[in-house]
Design a protein around this motif. Structure first.
Motif, short mmCIF file in Angstrom:
data_model
loop_
_atom_site.label_atom_id
_atom_site.label_comp_id
_atom_site.label_asym_id
_atom_site.label_seq_id
_atom_site.Cartn_x
_atom_site.Cartn_y
_atom_site.Cartn_z
N ASP A 34 -5.61 -11.38 10.09
CA ASP A 34 -5.93 -10.47 11.18
C ASP A 34 -5.36 -9.10 10.82
OD1 ASP A 34 -6.80 -9.47 13.54
OD2 ASP A 34 -5.30 -10.46 14.80
N SER A 35 -6.17 -8.07 10.95
CA SER A 35 -5.75 -6.74 10.53
C SER A 35 -4.72 -6.15 11.48
CB SER A 35 -6.96 -5.81 10.45
OG SER A 35 -7.45 -5.52 11.76
N ALA A 36 -4.07 -5.10 11.00
CA ALA A 36 -3.16 -4.35 11.86
C ALA A 36 -3.95 -3.65 12.96
CB ALA A 36 -2.40 -3.33 11.03
N ASN A 37 -3.40 -3.62 14.18
CA ASN A 37 -4.09 -3.05 15.33
C ASN A 37 -3.26 -1.95 15.97
OD1 ASN A 37 -6.20 -4.99 15.14
ND2 ASN A 37 -4.89 -6.49 16.18
N THR A 38 -3.92 -0.89 16.42
CA THR A 38 -3.26 0.16 17.18
C THR A 38 -4.12 0.46 18.40
OG1 THR A 38 -4.37 2.08 16.18
CG2 THR A 38 -2.48 1.16 14.99
N THR A 82 3.65 -3.41 -0.92
CA THR A 82 3.50 -2.67 0.33
C THR A 82 4.75 -2.85 1.18
OG1 THR A 82 2.41 -4.57 1.38
CG2 THR A 82 1.00 -2.91 0.36
N ASP A 83 5.06 -1.83 1.97
CA ASP A 83 6.14 -1.93 2.94
C ASP A 83 5.61 -2.60 4.21
OD1 ASP A 83 8.61 -1.68 4.09
OD2 ASP A 83 8.78 0.48 3.76
N PHE A 84 6.51 -3.06 5.06
CA PHE A 84 6.04 -3.79 6.25
C PHE A 84 5.34 -2.87 7.25
CE2 PHE A 84 10.01 -2.11 7.77
CZ PHE A 84 9.88 -1.99 9.14
N THR A 85 5.48 -1.55 7.08
CA THR A 85 4.81 -0.60 7.96
C THR A 85 3.43 -0.19 7.46
OG1 THR A 85 5.90 1.23 6.81
CG2 THR A 85 7.00 0.34 8.77
N SER A 86 3.02 -0.70 6.30
CA SER A 86 1.76 -0.27 5.70
C SER A 86 0.57 -0.70 6.55
CB SER A 86 1.61 -0.87 4.30
OG SER A 86 0.34 -0.60 3.76
N MET A 87 -0.37 0.24 6.78
CA MET A 87 -1.57 -0.08 7.53
C MET A 87 -2.61 -0.77 6.65
SD MET A 87 -1.16 0.70 10.64
CE MET A 87 -2.86 0.60 11.21
N GLY A 88 -2.35 -0.84 5.36
CA GLY A 88 -3.30 -1.49 4.46
C GLY A 88 -3.17 -2.99 4.41
N GLU A 89 -2.15 -3.55 5.04
CA GLU A 89 -1.96 -5.00 5.02
C GLU A 89 -2.29 -5.59 6.38
OE1 GLU A 89 2.78 -5.37 6.03
OE2 GLU A 89 2.21 -5.15 3.93
N ASP A 123 -1.70 -7.88 9.80
CA ASP A 123 -0.55 -8.19 10.65
C ASP A 123 0.02 -9.56 10.29
OD1 ASP A 123 -0.16 -5.96 12.12
OD2 ASP A 123 -1.23 -6.62 13.91
N TRP A 124 -0.86 -10.49 10.01
CA TRP A 124 -0.43 -11.82 9.58
C TRP A 124 -1.59 -12.51 8.89
CZ3 TRP A 124 -3.13 -15.98 11.56
CH2 TRP A 124 -3.91 -15.74 12.72
N ALA A 125 -1.27 -13.49 8.06
CA ALA A 125 -2.29 -14.24 7.34
C ALA A 125 -1.76 -15.63 7.01
CB ALA A 125 -2.69 -13.52 6.05
#
Length: 417
Positions: free
Chosen positions: A259-263, A209-216, A218-220
């Motif tokens: 923690d998931s990516a947030n928008t 995955t790229d760092f912009t992917s919403m499937g990953e 934010d941090w773990a």
């Protein structure tokens, strides 16, 4: 001495061609030319790489570097029996190239700098994809660091190679909770009696995955510690134990949080995931045993206006053991189970139990091994485990059944090179 003799012979032949040009030079000048030619030839010879093969695969080595190349082939014949319905067959047989992998690894500059790249061919389409690609550095005194794409040290079953399992496939509980591959960095330490590794990554399942992917995520953060109560560390590189082997005992514990990516989108769903596990491995004279408890907590919030859903807790168990009935023949059995939170599924079965029994025949250890096993499902697995929620795929050969009693038979031959 042989090398020097060959070099001297080559130098002598070369000198014969230029003898007339050196006829006017003194004996001291001739000796100087010969010495320079020998020194240059010796240096060039030392830069040539040595090549060969050992238990770890093919190897090329030279001054300051090594390159090892290896691979894995797992070929199966699978039989699946389940209740027939409008979307599935009662009997599903066929061949499957379960795993075809190539890997490259070694060190560069010196033995402190190491690298590994693993790629696998897709069993359905044959496309080649990246699994692992990381660099590591050994600080000495048991400390190391690595960065790239790798498996976080979480479930013992999952971070033990697929080529060194007891059954043809890892347990279904493992497949439900497993970490897959992550991108990140890790720090580790290994002592005589214990070892640990902590990783900061993009979360479970963030391979390629790229760092912009919403499937990953934010941090773990992932951490695992293992305590060797008896035996040697290399005993626990797999799950089997040869006849004549000594006793070994290993305890493992791990935890993971992401923690998931947030928008700011009103439709956004925020989620936090906590995973944890405890396991124990035992080995002796031709026998082995393994048990693990697996758990997870998932908490989601959103979208706006929908209200917050209750957190869900899922659990799993694995108990397995094997016995060498002959030096190269092993029988084994495994029970594993998955217990879903009632809030996880809308309706249908939420507890799943599986029994696996089988036989291993070792022809050259794990490098050439035949496995025959049978998996029996005590529970209806469709749709809650094998459908959209679990998504086990075809690797376990459990395809999903609306009734209990699904059976999968797997006949596999493995070759490592």
């Amino acid at each position: 001495m042989t090398k020097k003799f060959v070099l001297l012979a080559g130098a002598a032949l070369g000198l014969a061609g230029v003898n007339s040009a050196l006829a006017q030079q003194s004996n001291d000048e001739v000796r100087a030319v010969v010495a320079e030619m020998l020194s240059d030839a010796e240096n060039r010879t030392s830069l040539l790489a040595d090549a060969g093969h050992d238990a770890k695969g093919f190897m090329i080595s030279g001054e300051g570097f090594t390159l090892r190349v290896g691979g894995q082939i797992q070929f199966r014949y699978v039989l699946n029996f389940r209740d027939e319905d409008s979307t599935s067959n009662e009997f599903e047989p066929g061949f499957q190239t379960r795993r075809t992998k190539l890997w490259f690894g070694g060190n560069i500059v010196n033995e402190k700098w190491k690298y590994k790249v693993v790629g696998a061919f897709d069993r359905d389409e044959g496309s080649f994809g990246l699994e692992e690609a990381f660099v590591s550095y050994d600080f000495g005194s048991g400390m190391y660091a690595k960065w790239g794409q790798f498996r976080s040290q979480f479930l013992r079953e999952e971070h033990t190679s697929s080529s060194r399992q007891l059954a043809a496939e890892r347990s279904i509980a493992n497949e439900f909770f497993n970490q897959d591959f992550s991108q990140g960095i890790a720090l580790g330490y290994k002592a005589d009696a214990w070892r640990m590794e902590a990783a900061f990554t993009d979360g479970f399942g963030s391979r390629n995955t790229d760092f912009t992917s919403m499937g990953e995520a934010d941090w773990a953060l992932t951490g695992r510690a293992e305590f060797k109560l008896d035996g040697d560390w290399d005993q626990f590189d797999d799950f089997t134990a040869p006849q004549g082997g000594k006793f070994g005992a290993l305890l493992g514990v791990a935890v993971h949080y992401q923690d998931s990516a947030n928008t700011s989108a009103p439709t956004d769903v925020d989620s936090q995931y906590l995973g944890y596990t405890f396991d124990i491995s035992l080995e002796g004279d031709g026998w082995n045993a393994y048990g693990a408890f697996l758990g997870s907590n998932a908490d989601t919030r959103g979208p706006i206006g929908a209200g917050d859903a209750d957190a869900t807790d899922n659990f799993g168990f694995v108990i397995q053991g094997g016995l060498r009935v002959a030096a190269n023949t092993e029988v084994f059995a495994r029970w594993d189970a998955v217990f879903l939170d009632e809030d996880t599924v809308a309706s249908g079965e939420d507890n799943f139990h599986f029994l696996t029994v089988g036989l291993n025949q070792y022809y050259a250890g794990h490098a050439a091994k035949a496995t025959l096993d049978l998996v029996y499902s005590f529970s209806e697995t469709s749709p809650n485990l094998t459908g959209g929620f679990g998504g086990l795929g075809t690797g376990t050969a459990i395809l999903g059944d609306g009734e209990e009693g699904e059976v999968a038979i797997r006949a596999q031959f493995q070759l490592l090179f």
